[in-house]
Design an enzyme around this catalytic site. Sequence first.
Site, PDB file in Angstrom:
ATOM      1  CG  ASN A 103     -41.412   6.775   6.441  1.00  0.00           C
ATOM      2  OD1 ASN A 103     -41.187   6.688   5.233  1.00  0.00           O
ATOM      3  ND2 ASN A 103     -42.362   7.541   6.929  1.00  0.00           N
TER       4      ASN A 103
ATOM      5  CG  HIS B 157     -52.471   9.467   3.618  1.00  0.00           C
ATOM      6  ND1 HIS B 157     -53.187  10.529   3.108  1.00  0.00           N
ATOM      7  CD2 HIS B 157     -51.195   9.903   3.734  1.00  0.00           C
ATOM      8  CE1 HIS B 157     -52.370  11.561   2.931  1.00  0.00           C
ATOM      9  NE2 HIS B 157     -51.159  11.197   3.293  1.00  0.00           N
TER      10      HIS B 157
ATOM     11  NE  ARG C 262     -49.238  15.920  -2.329  1.00  0.00           N
ATOM     12  CZ  ARG C 262     -49.209  14.871  -1.516  1.00  0.00           C
ATOM     13  NH1 ARG C 262     -49.918  13.798  -1.800  1.00  0.00           N
ATOM     14  NH2 ARG C 262     -48.474  14.873  -0.429  1.00  0.00           N
TER      15      ARG C 262
END
Length: 411
Positions: free
Chosen positions: A7, A183, A247
């Site tokens: 990742n 996600h 956010r």
Amino acid sequence: MKVLVINCGSSSLKYELFETVSEQSLAHGIAERVVVGGGREASLRHYVAGRQPVVMKGEMPDHEVAVGYVLSALTDPEHGVISDLGEIAAVGHRVVHGGERFAESVLIDDEVIAAIEQFSELAPLHNPPNLQGIRACRRRLPDLPMVAVFDTAFHQTMPQHAYMYGLPYEFYEKYGIRRYGFHGTSHRYVSEIAAQVLAQRGIPAQQQRIITCHLGNGCSMAAVAGGKCLDTTMGFTPLEGLVMGTRCGDLDPAIVPFLAEVLDADPHEVDSILNKKSGLLGISGLTNDMRDLLQAAHEGNSRARLAIDVFCYRVRKYIGTYTAVLGGVDAVVFTAGIGENNPEIREQCLEGLACLGLHLDSERNEDPSIRGQVADVSTADSPARILVIPTNEELLIARDTAAIVVALQSA
Ligand code: AMP
């Protein structure tokens, strides 16, 4: 079969090596400060269960060098877990954006790489480092099959009325502006476990209505019917939906030009405020870390309390929304750093939702022994289940990779 999961972020590389038959994690770690041109010393932290973590320092001017460090750590006579790279059968890569093209994981070839490159336009911060990781692994391990697992793939089952915005249709056609959701690997992983719990309680797979809440640094929710995603809170980018660490989540779009005007800021500056200075951090003026925020709220800090209230209210509102989307709810799942670990936040998110059949067992919810376990925290007679499920995106990437490689071998 041993599968290496990779990742890659812009300056980091996370990895985990799995034995996929037993689903055992053999080793994992992270390389940080991987910087083009070098400069600051990079480090790799390598973890093997039952052993002391190992830290390796050095220059990692690009992801290829970082992959070299990872492979050395895995095969190191002292710290390693395999004796030869030949033991690794395949590599699974996390890729953030698969656009409308990828509804499931795929074997990586040149054409897939070109498509991921094309979707960099939609995910400029994420797809380019993901690609760097793929290219680095292909150079270091040229004979191994590699699989891309996309964050957006699980959400590709959303109906058009859920993914379209109320914008001129040509923007969808010309620029691909629509809800994609993110996600997805986490929502899929936890919803599959929730589906098993519901099946054991006699609810057939096709009838199951599950709401998944991924509450971590980034937060999103999904409405899942019969294993398929019908809607999700993140949108064209991971900025929409829930209030997150930094956010803002849902916003009146007119606030954007208003801010640009009053701050005399360009679109990038406003975007940076919405992504990096808003959410829990922006409201509290203190921190984006939920643990610190809870402590401050308990000590009487009213802005910390407000940030938590806004956060939980937004989750509660979407549980109601998604119950309507699904025509009822059989299970709500909490996962990720906040969702898995904090009973207080779970309780506040569920306040007043007994009307939807969600009855929380407060004692079980607060039981510290459920940490790291799949736990049902609803009362025995609750019409719907409330589940805490630790997410494991890496394991799902390893599973998908192994499945594709096995199919390839038997083709
Ligand atoms: P993740 O992105 O899934 O790693 O989650 C990170 C977030 O989880 C951070 O905001 C942490 O503050 C939060 N977190 C981790 N443990 C806890 C906890 N015990 N209580 C509240 N928040 C937590």
